[in-house]
Design an enzyme around this catalytic site. Structure first.
Site, short mmCIF file in Angstrom:
data_model
loop_
_atom_site.label_atom_id
_atom_site.label_comp_id
_atom_site.label_asym_id
_atom_site.label_seq_id
_atom_site.Cartn_x
_atom_site.Cartn_y
_atom_site.Cartn_z
N ASP A 135 0.82 -1.21 0.00
CA ASP A 135 0.00 0.00 0.00
C ASP A 135 0.85 1.26 0.00
O ASP A 135 1.43 1.65 1.02
CB ASP A 135 -0.92 -0.01 1.23
N ASP B 110 -2.14 5.28 -5.64
CA ASP B 110 -2.40 4.46 -4.44
C ASP B 110 -2.51 3.00 -4.83
O ASP B 110 -3.57 2.53 -5.25
CB ASP B 110 -3.69 4.94 -3.76
#
Length: 406
Positions: free
Chosen positions: A55, A259
């Protein structure tokens, strides 16, 4: 003289593994149906494996943890069990860094012997305490640095149900994230992280600017804009459907974030409505018809069930995401296979969603689906983001690697 040079060469050969300036992992998972990409990270003494979601939007690495007040177990592996020696105190510099990255008040008056934190995501959150333990890294000298990470004892949202993941590998541009710690401990020489997400699943992740995963040419570089928290943001961009910009989708430049931890791409509701309309226009002469599907909000069916993205991608037009203005423009082309998926029902679905429904307001998230078959590089040393199209099906220049070594 020959003896002296032989000794010098022998010493250099001994030191050579210590000079490695990169760390590389194999990625597992896919955009659909899994909806995540993870690495296998071995932590503790003795080392145990944990599956961590990769992430770039999280400044904290955390594991599901056996700690008082914990939520029910959700991950596939045994929960990490900390000991007293693993606790990081509130006054520790690593705690200060985490609180800074999370924009939290650094208050040690209540629990001076531990570092409490709460990390929030779009639809999830994880509450925990900061720990430190040995991480086994896939390097030639089998580095086992002592790194700080979160003991997540209370997960809300997406982790409320059983999940094939044990936690998150936080690699956003913070001061205490995983990449920063690797540099601080001398494991890598530059604060650089990158990934290559496979269009058919899998891929690879690398840390350090000297990785042989990085091509020597062909990379498109873009300066990072003013940071939004610890997110990687290349600034504002316009979105258009097809390379001739025949269908302008965004009415004005959009604030964007890269992201990898978000599976799909999310745009503002106005952009989303215009995109659906534009895609619908381009499909009018095709055999595709709108249909309801539980996989995603906007889907189409064909005369026969669709088997793969390759069977239908030619019916769609590429998207252009253009950053900058005037002569200083940089474009990320998003081919159809990077914004559509084929559902288990045999329909093709749009992998771009309405971010306003998730409370993102004016923010637009470029998710993992849009980055498939690109090497994406986050260079925190030079404050720039780069990308280049590439096959991400395997680890280039290497024999197959397991996520990390015991």
């Amino acid at each position: 003289m020959a003896t002296m040079w032989a000794l010098v060469i022998a010493h250099l050969l001994v030191l050579l593994p210590l000079l490695q300036a990169s760390v590389e992992f194999e990625l597992h998972g896919n955009v659909y149906p899994d909806g995540y990409f993870y690495v296998v990270m071995n932590v503790g003494e003795p080392a145990k494996p944990y599956f961590l979601d990769v992430d770039t939007g999280s400044p904290v690495t955390w594991l599901e943890c056996d700690f008082p007040c914990q939520s029910p177990k959700h991950g596939p592996n045994d929960m990490y069990k900390p000991g007293p020696s693993n606790m990081v105190s509130c006054e520790d510099d690593r705690c200060v860094a985490v609180h800074k990255d999370l924009r939290a008040v650094h208050d040690c008056s209540k629990n001076p012997d531990r570092c409490d934190y709460k990390v929030r995501y779009v639809e999830e959150s994880s509450t925990g305490v900061l720990l430190a333990d040995k991480f086994s890294l896939p390097t030639s000298n089998e580095n086992r640095p002592n790194l700080a990470f979160g003991c997540g004892y209370n997960q809300k949202g997406g982790q409320d149900q059983a999940t094939p993941l044990d936690g998150v590998l936080g690699i956003s541009g913070g001061t205490g994230d995983f990449t920063s710690q690797l540099k601080q401990q001398g494991i890598i020489t530059e604060n650089v992280v990158g990934h290559c997400i496979g269009i058919h699943g899998g891929g690879f992740l690398f840390f350090g600017g000297d990785s042989n995963m990085v091509p020597t040419s062909g990379i498109t570089w873009l300066p990072m804009a003013q940071r939004i928290g610890t997110y990687y943001t290349p600034g504002e961009a316009t979105l258009n459907l097809n390379v001739q910009q025949e269908y302008p989708v965004s009415m004005k430049p959009m604030r964007t974030i890269f992201d990898s931890g978000t599976t799909y791409t999310y745009v503002h509701m106005t952009t989303y409505a215009r995109l659906i309309n534009a895609v619908g226009i381009t499909l009018q002469s095709s055999s595709l018809k709108r249909v309801y599907d539980t996989a995603l909000p906007v889907c189409w069916k064909d005369i026969e069930p669709i088997r793969s993205v390759d069977d239908v991608k030619n019916k769609f037009q590429p998207l252009d995401l253009t950053f900058g203005h005037g002569d200083n423009q940089v474009t990320l082309e998003i081919p159809p296979e990077n914004y559509i998926i084929v559902s288990e029902s045999g329909n093709v679905c749009l992998g771009i969603l309405n971010g306003s429904q998730k409370g993102l307001q004016e923010l637009n998230l470029i998710g993992g689906i849009a980055m498939q078959n690109h090497i994406v590089i986050y260079d925190n040393e030079r404050e720039q983001i780069g990308w280049v199209r590439s096959s991400c099906d395997g680890m280039p220049g290497h024999a197959p690697l397991i996520g990390s070594r015991l």
